[in-house]
Design a protein around this motif. Structure first.
Motif, PDB file in Angstrom:
ATOM      1  N   UNK A  13     -22.332  29.692  45.107  1.00 25.21           N
ATOM      2  CA  UNK A  13     -22.986  28.626  44.326  1.00 25.21           C
ATOM      3  C   UNK A  13     -24.502  28.785  44.371  1.00 25.21           C
ATOM      4  N   UNK A  14     -25.043  29.143  45.532  1.00 25.78           N
ATOM      5  CA  UNK A  14     -26.479  29.396  45.651  1.00 25.78           C
ATOM      6  C   UNK A  14     -26.879  30.560  44.747  1.00 25.78           C
ATOM      7  N   UNK A  15     -26.074  31.620  44.758  1.00 23.61           N
ATOM      8  CA  UNK A  15     -26.362  32.776  43.920  1.00 23.61           C
ATOM      9  C   UNK A  15     -26.286  32.442  42.427  1.00 23.61           C
ATOM     10  N   UNK A  16     -25.390  31.536  42.066  1.00 26.01           N
ATOM     11  CA  UNK A  16     -25.281  31.146  40.657  1.00 26.01           C
ATOM     12  C   UNK A  16     -26.533  30.399  40.209  1.00 26.01           C
ATOM     13  N   UNK A  17     -27.126  29.625  41.105  1.00 27.93           N
ATOM     14  CA  UNK A  17     -28.341  28.875  40.751  1.00 27.93           C
ATOM     15  C   UNK A  17     -29.583  29.750  40.840  1.00 27.93           C
ATOM     16  N   UNK A  18     -29.674  30.565  41.867  1.00 27.24           N
ATOM     17  CA  UNK A  18     -30.855  31.414  42.091  1.00 27.24           C
ATOM     18  C   UNK A  18     -30.558  32.828  41.602  1.00 27.24           C
ATOM     19  N   UNK A  19     -30.534  32.981  40.295  1.00 23.75           N
ATOM     20  CA  UNK A  19     -30.246  34.286  39.704  1.00 23.75           C
ATOM     21  C   UNK A  19     -31.433  34.717  38.849  1.00 23.75           C
ATOM     22  N   UNK A  20     -31.532  36.007  38.598  1.00 22.91           N
ATOM     23  CA  UNK A  20     -32.660  36.506  37.807  1.00 22.91           C
ATOM     24  C   UNK A  20     -32.641  35.963  36.383  1.00 22.91           C
ATOM     25  N   UNK A  21     -33.817  35.726  35.862  1.00 20.04           N
ATOM     26  CA  UNK A  21     -33.981  35.283  34.483  1.00 20.04           C
ATOM     27  C   UNK A  21     -35.308  35.768  33.940  1.00 20.04           C
ATOM     28  N   UNK A  22     -35.583  35.446  32.691  1.00 22.20           N
ATOM     29  CA  UNK A  22     -36.844  35.836  32.047  1.00 22.20           C
ATOM     30  C   UNK A  22     -37.712  34.602  31.887  1.00 22.20           C
ATOM     31  N   UNK A  23     -38.992  34.755  32.228  1.00 20.68           N
ATOM     32  CA  UNK A  23     -39.963  33.688  32.013  1.00 20.68           C
ATOM     33  C   UNK A  23     -40.300  33.619  30.523  1.00 20.68           C
ATOM     34  N   UNK A  65     -43.079  33.453  29.098  1.00 19.58           N
ATOM     35  CA  UNK A  65     -44.209  34.336  28.805  1.00 19.58           C
ATOM     36  C   UNK A  65     -43.911  35.800  29.119  1.00 19.58           C
ATOM     37  N   UNK A  66     -42.692  36.088  29.505  1.00 15.92           N
ATOM     38  CA  UNK A  66     -42.300  37.457  29.846  1.00 15.92           C
ATOM     39  C   UNK A  66     -42.273  37.663  31.346  1.00 15.92           C
ATOM     40  N   UNK A  67     -41.624  38.682  31.766  1.00 17.30           N
ATOM     41  CA  UNK A  67     -41.499  38.958  33.197  1.00 17.30           C
ATOM     42  C   UNK A  67     -40.303  38.226  33.779  1.00 17.30           C
ATOM     43  N   UNK A  68     -39.970  38.605  34.978  1.00 13.03           N
ATOM     44  CA  UNK A  68     -38.794  38.032  35.617  1.00 13.03           C
ATOM     45  C   UNK A  68     -39.121  36.857  36.512  1.00 13.03           C
ATOM     46  N   UNK A  69     -38.187  35.904  36.583  1.00 10.96           N
ATOM     47  CA  UNK A  69     -38.296  34.764  37.480  1.00 10.96           C
ATOM     48  C   UNK A  69     -36.924  34.446  38.059  1.00 10.96           C
ATOM     49  N   UNK A  70     -36.914  33.596  39.061  1.00 11.57           N
ATOM     50  CA  UNK A  70     -35.677  33.049  39.595  1.00 11.57           C
ATOM     51  C   UNK A  70     -35.352  31.813  38.764  1.00 11.57           C
ATOM     52  N   UNK A  71     -34.169  31.743  38.214  1.00 10.89           N
ATOM     53  CA  UNK A  71     -33.792  30.591  37.383  1.00 10.89           C
ATOM     54  C   UNK A  71     -33.664  29.319  38.203  1.00 10.89           C
TER      55      UNK A  71
END
Length: 188
Positions: free
Chosen positions: A65-75, A77-83
């Motif tokens: 469940x933690x991994x489902x919430x804290x998964x890679x995403x796109x900001x 403005x570009x670049x990667x973020x934690x969702x």
């Protein structure tokens, strides 16, 4: 998230999956029989070992469940973020990864039976059982559908021994394929 943070998500996922798989493969009846037959543990240890499978499954489900919430995403403005936290570096995943590493939770290797299961699932594509041929080499397993199409340019499926990752390969002599796969793994 930055590339290392995306990798952290992958590493945590692999560690959690390894713990969950180990618990699911454990034979609760054999564990219980051993505890009853031997009887050498104190009551607290016996209770812990008796419930350890259920405990590991619950903890790994919670971490999923933690991994489902804290998964890679796109900001935007570009670049990667934690969702989950909206930052480029996810402190939650780094913390979980450090704890799992400290307790030496490592991704479990894939055995021949698991390689066969993954290959059979891949080749059947939901259409029912498919006979599969499995050959073992140091880095993994070369698999092929026994009744595979001869016009397929990549009829072989390699199941990585360490990660379980699947990759398609052309028909090559076995020793050449093993060498090429070792080079492929080293380059990643």
């Amino acid at each position: 998230m930055t590339e290392p943070a995306t990798r952290t998500h992958y590493e945590v996922h692999q560690r959690v999956h390894a713990a969950m798989t180990a618990a699911m493969r454990a034979d609760v009846l054999a564990i219980d029989a051993e505890l009853v037959q031997r009887g050498g543990l104190d009551p607290y240890s016996r209770e812990f070992v008796g419930g350890s499978r259920r405990l590991v499954l619950a903890c790994t489900a919670a971490l999923s469940c933690v991994l489902a919430a804290h998964r890679p995403g796109r900001a935007p403005e570009g670049g990667g973020i934690c969702r989950g936290c909206g930052t480029r570096e996810c402190r939650t995943l780094h913390g979980v990864n450090h704890v799992l590493a400290a307790y030496t939770v490592q991704p479990g290797g894939v055995d021949r039976a698991e390689a066969w299961r993954r290959a059979e699932t891949y080749f059947s594509r939901g259409a029912g059982p498919v006979p599969v041929i499995v050959e073992e080499f140091p880095d993994g397993f070369v698999t092929r559908a026994a009744d595979g199409s001869h016009d397929d340019p990549a009829p072989l499926l390699i199941v990585d021994r360490r990660t379980g990752a699947l990759s398609r390969w052309p028909s090559l002599p076995f020793d050449v394929l093993a060498r090429e796969y070792a080079n492929y793994r080293a380059a990643r």
